[in-house]
Write a protein that holds these residues in place. Structure first.
Motif, short mmCIF file in Angstrom:
data_model
loop_
_atom_site.label_atom_id
_atom_site.label_comp_id
_atom_site.label_asym_id
_atom_site.label_seq_id
_atom_site.Cartn_x
_atom_site.Cartn_y
_atom_site.Cartn_z
N PHE A 1 7.72 -1.84 -13.60
CA PHE A 1 6.71 -0.82 -13.32
C PHE A 1 5.74 -0.64 -14.48
N VAL A 2 5.97 -1.32 -15.61
CA VAL A 2 5.03 -1.33 -16.73
C VAL A 2 4.17 -2.58 -16.58
N ASP A 3 2.89 -2.41 -16.36
CA ASP A 3 2.01 -3.54 -16.08
C ASP A 3 1.50 -4.17 -17.37
N ASP A 4 2.43 -4.58 -18.20
CA ASP A 4 2.08 -5.27 -19.45
C ASP A 4 3.01 -6.47 -19.57
N ARG A 5 2.45 -7.65 -19.29
CA ARG A 5 3.26 -8.86 -19.31
C ARG A 5 2.91 -9.75 -20.51
N ARG A 6 2.32 -9.14 -21.52
CA ARG A 6 2.07 -9.86 -22.76
C ARG A 6 3.35 -9.96 -23.58
N GLU B 1 -0.79 1.97 -12.99
CA GLU B 1 -0.40 2.84 -14.10
C GLU B 1 1.09 3.19 -13.98
N ARG B 2 1.76 3.21 -15.10
CA ARG B 2 3.20 3.50 -15.09
C ARG B 2 3.48 4.85 -14.45
N PHE C 1 0.84 -1.20 0.00
CA PHE C 1 0.00 0.00 0.00
C PHE C 1 0.87 1.25 0.00
N PHE C 2 0.70 2.09 -1.03
CA PHE C 2 1.43 3.35 -1.15
C PHE C 2 0.46 4.45 -1.59
N ARG C 3 0.51 5.55 -0.90
CA ARG C 3 -0.19 6.76 -1.36
C ARG C 3 -1.64 6.46 -1.74
N ASP C 4 -2.34 5.75 -0.86
CA ASP C 4 -3.76 5.45 -1.02
C ASP C 4 -4.06 4.47 -2.14
N ARG C 5 -3.07 3.69 -2.55
CA ARG C 5 -3.31 2.68 -3.59
C ARG C 5 -2.55 1.40 -3.29
N PRO D 1 7.60 6.28 -10.42
CA PRO D 1 8.26 7.10 -9.38
C PRO D 1 8.51 6.34 -8.08
N LEU D 2 7.59 5.44 -7.69
CA LEU D 2 7.83 4.60 -6.52
C LEU D 2 9.03 3.70 -6.74
N PHE D 3 9.08 3.06 -7.90
CA PHE D 3 10.19 2.17 -8.23
C PHE D 3 11.52 2.91 -8.16
N ARG D 4 11.58 4.10 -8.73
CA ARG D 4 12.83 4.87 -8.73
C ARG D 4 13.22 5.28 -7.31
#
Length: 699
Positions: free
Chosen positions: A606-611, A523-524, A438-442, A529-532
């Motif tokens: 951090f890109v939520d596309d695993r296709r 969303e990226r 949980f980060f920043r309300d998400r 920014p969290l990842f960085r």
């Protein structure tokens, strides 16, 4: 009235019964045949603000002070038989020359960049507090310093004890990055040592540390004594304790007394001088702690057992019986194991049984949470805690599936202690890749934050149990000090075995849009920014660093076709965006084959596309017998196998192995040319192969 030096250097001989004032840059020298005896209050020596006094004679003033604070200096090569307080704080300097003596009946202060040097055979004795805090510097070069009060070396104070030097204190505060370094020196305290918050005590070359009280060595405190040439003795009676907590370490030549563990990830090394027949008492040994026995090496296959406070290690040549060895609450013999260190020595370690869940009765291991228990959930909308009952607890077993991508294979994700923030999590945390933090309300799936260093797939674990705790409503709960999620039944409850009491499961399958305790943030623009930020924290995190290999990519798709008969067709012409292929007669369909990679791999997790993305195909034409046919099946709502559904209307992505029906245009011996426009391709991981032999991916 004081004797005030007005200019130049004033030399004193004979007896002086007044105070010496050399403040504001003046200089005085007390000759070897001189004495200063003063019985009043105030300063017997006032060298504040860059004043300087050098004493070769004697000074006696039991109720007056020596004050050389604010850049003043006091050089003592004679005897100060008695003064009250000594102040050299704020960059003051005191030097005790060879065989000199200074006795203070009050306190001694070299804090805030002050310094003290004690040379061979010099003696300093202080009855009150010795203050060396806030960048104070003490160097003991063969002399002796003793204080019956407290030695304050906190907040980056620095003490060096060289060969023959000795420091004795009633108690020592070495917290907040204080440093005490011994080289053939001696450190002795009749009371406690506070070595918390990155305090450091090190000894080498025959140094000896004797502690008659308790050592508080928490929050990255370090006590390290060279295991072969130095020793630490933590007891002279039965009260001596070395306390290690929260990723602290102690390296000891030998000791008696007690080693008290608390928190997690602590390391204690007992050197070759330690008697294995008279081992120290151990309390609170728990998750990820380690004791390295330097005096014991592997012989054959040693075994470990634990029963009623006695730890027993048996190998081919000896048996070690360690009495008075107690584990922390929630740990038992099943959590103990032996490891071989790099130098061949034997280590006893305790591994992590599970995350600690915050409940109304304190923290409880997740495997011990029961239906009906009450957990403390975080109401992020009102910034407060609320109580939520547990309505279901499930357990599942995972075996890693080798060959799949890391985030799909089942590897657990290890979040190192302090990876998120200081004390968050407060110990290493193991969770599954899809579990959310949980980060920043998400909520963010942890797989999107894996950086390979402070957050990584732990590939030492190939089979494990994991647990889910469901509250009456999907909630933000706390595990290992980290805000995370309770279980949300999105349709996979049947994968778990229910633990404990029987629960009545009601209601339909839930979904993130309507039932989540907080929005899902994938969303990226939100996650990157969290990842960085977490990546930036890597160098400050204490723990095992996982080596990372630079990702090599290519933009060459290695595009080719495979017919329904298995024939491989390479392009006859190609440019950056246009490919043409000569097709044999009776070709009814082809597969468009290329390299493929997942955006989450080549760009970042951090890109939520695993296709698996192959190439983006726009218009396709088939030319035969002077006719041209538009092939558009890949652009229809119902696509052939191997095509991704997208929002694009004039273009579609393959998964690297996509079917393309051509109809019967090439029957009756007709050949044709298939041309296609490639709108985008890559990048691809360089070590991936074209998907000719891959199983077809579902669209």
């Amino acid at each position: 009235m004081p004797t005030t030096v007005t200019h130049g250097t004033t030399y004193f001989s004979g007896t002086n019964t007044s105070k010496i004032n050399v403040s504001t840059g003046r200089v005085a020298v007390i000759n070897s045949d001189a004495s200063v005896a003063y019985t009043g209050l105030g300063n017997v020596v006032d060298g504040t603000t860059s004043g300087s006094v050098t004493n070769y004679g004697s000074i006696s003033a039991s109720t007056a002070d020596i004050d050389v604070s604010t850049n003043g200096t006091f050089y003592n090569y004679g005897t100060v038989s008695s003064v009250d307080d000594v102040r050299a704080n704020t960059s003051g300097v005191i030097v005790l020359g060879t065989s000199s003596v200074l006795k203070a009946t009050g306190y001694f202060d070299v804090s805030t960049n002050g310094s003290l040097t004690v040379d061979k055979n010099a003696t300093l004795s202080v009855a009150g507090t010795f203050n060396n805090s806030t960048y104070g510097i003490v160097t003991i070069n063969g002399g002796t310093v003793s204080t019956s009060g407290r030695l304050d070396n906190s907040t980056t104070g620095n003490i060096t004890i060289n060969s023959g030097g000795a420091l004795t204190a009633g108690s020592i505060d070495n917290a907040t990055s204080g440093t005490i370094s011994l080289s053939s020196g001696t450190l002795n305290t009749s009371g406690n040592i506070n070595n918390s918050t990155s305090g450091t005590i090190t000894g080498s070359n025959g140094s000896n540390i004797t502690i008659n009280g308790t050592v508080h060595n928490s929050t990255n405190g370090l006590i390290s004594v060279d295991k072969s040439t130095a020793s630490i003795t933590a007891i002279t009676g039965k009260t001596g304790t070395v306390s290690v907590a929260n990723s602290s370490s102690v390296s000891i030549g030998s000791m008696a007394g007690t080693i008290a563990f608390s928190g997690n990830s602590n390391v204690v090394t007992l050197g070759t001088a330690q008697s294995l027949t008279s081992l120290p008492t151990v309390t609170g040994f728990n998750g990820t702690d380690k004791i390295d026995l330097d005096g014991v090496t592997f012989t054959g296959t040693p075994s470990i057992s634990y029963n009623n406070g006695t730890l027993t290690i048996v190998d081919d040549t000896q048996t070690i019986t360690w009495k008075n060895f107690s584990l922390a609450s929630g740990y038992d013999s099943s959590t103990l194991k032996l490891e071989k260190e790099a130098d061949g020595s034997l280590a006893v370690v305790c591994f992590l049984p599970g995350s600690m869940i915050r409940t109304t009765v304190g923290e409880v291991a997740v495997e011990d949470v029961q239906i009906g228990d009450e957990v403390l959930a975080f109401d992020w909308r009102n910034n407060t805690d609320i109580v939520r009952p547990v309505v279901w607890v499930g357990k599942a077993h995972v075996k890693v599936q080798h060959g799949l991508p890391d985030d799909e294979a089942g590897w657990p994700v290890r979040i190192l202690k302090d990876a998120i923030a200081d004390g968050i999590p407060y110990k290493d945390m193991l969770i599954t890749a899809e579990h959310c933090l949980f980060f920043r309300d998400r909520f963010v799936p942890v797989r999107m934050l894996v950086n390979g260093v402070s957050i990584f797939y732990d590939k030492s674990i190939t089979s494990y149990d994991y647990y889910h705790v469901e509250t009456e409503q999907h909630s933000v709960i706390t595990a290992d000090g980290m805000l995370t999620e309770s279980y949300l039944d999105t349709g996979n409850r049947s994968s778990f075995r229910q633990e404990g009491k029987i629960a009545t499961l009601r209601g339909a399958v839930k979904n993130w849009a309507d039932d989540a305790g907080a929005p899902l943030g994938v969303e990226r623009s939100f996650v990157e920014p969290l990842f960085r930020a977490l990546q930036w924290r890597e160098n400050s995190v204490v723990g095992t660093k996982i080596s990372t290999t630079k990702i090599e990519t290519t933009t060459d798709p290695d595009l080719h076709l495979i017919t329904q008969t298995g024939a491989v067709i390479r392009p006859m012409r190609k440019t950056a965006h246009h490919y043409s292929f000569m097709l044999p007669p009776n070709t009814e369909s082809v597969r468009i084959v290329s390299r493929s990679s997942r955006p989450s791999d080549v760009i970042g997790p951090f890109v939520d596309d695993r296709r698996y993305m192959g190439v983006a195909v726009a218009d396709v034409q088939l030319q035969c017998a002077k006719q041209q046919f538009d092939i558009t099946s890949h652009l229809q709502d119902e696509k052939p196998a191997g095509w991704h559904d997208t929002d694009w209307t004039d273009c579609a992505w393959t998964n690297g192995n996509a079917e393309l029906p051509l109809g019967d245009h090439l029957t009756h011996g007709k050949m044709g040319i298939l041309s296609m426009t490639i709108r985008a391709a890559g990048p691809y991981l360089l070590n991936t192969k074209p998907n000719s032999d891959m199983k077809k991916h579902s669209a």
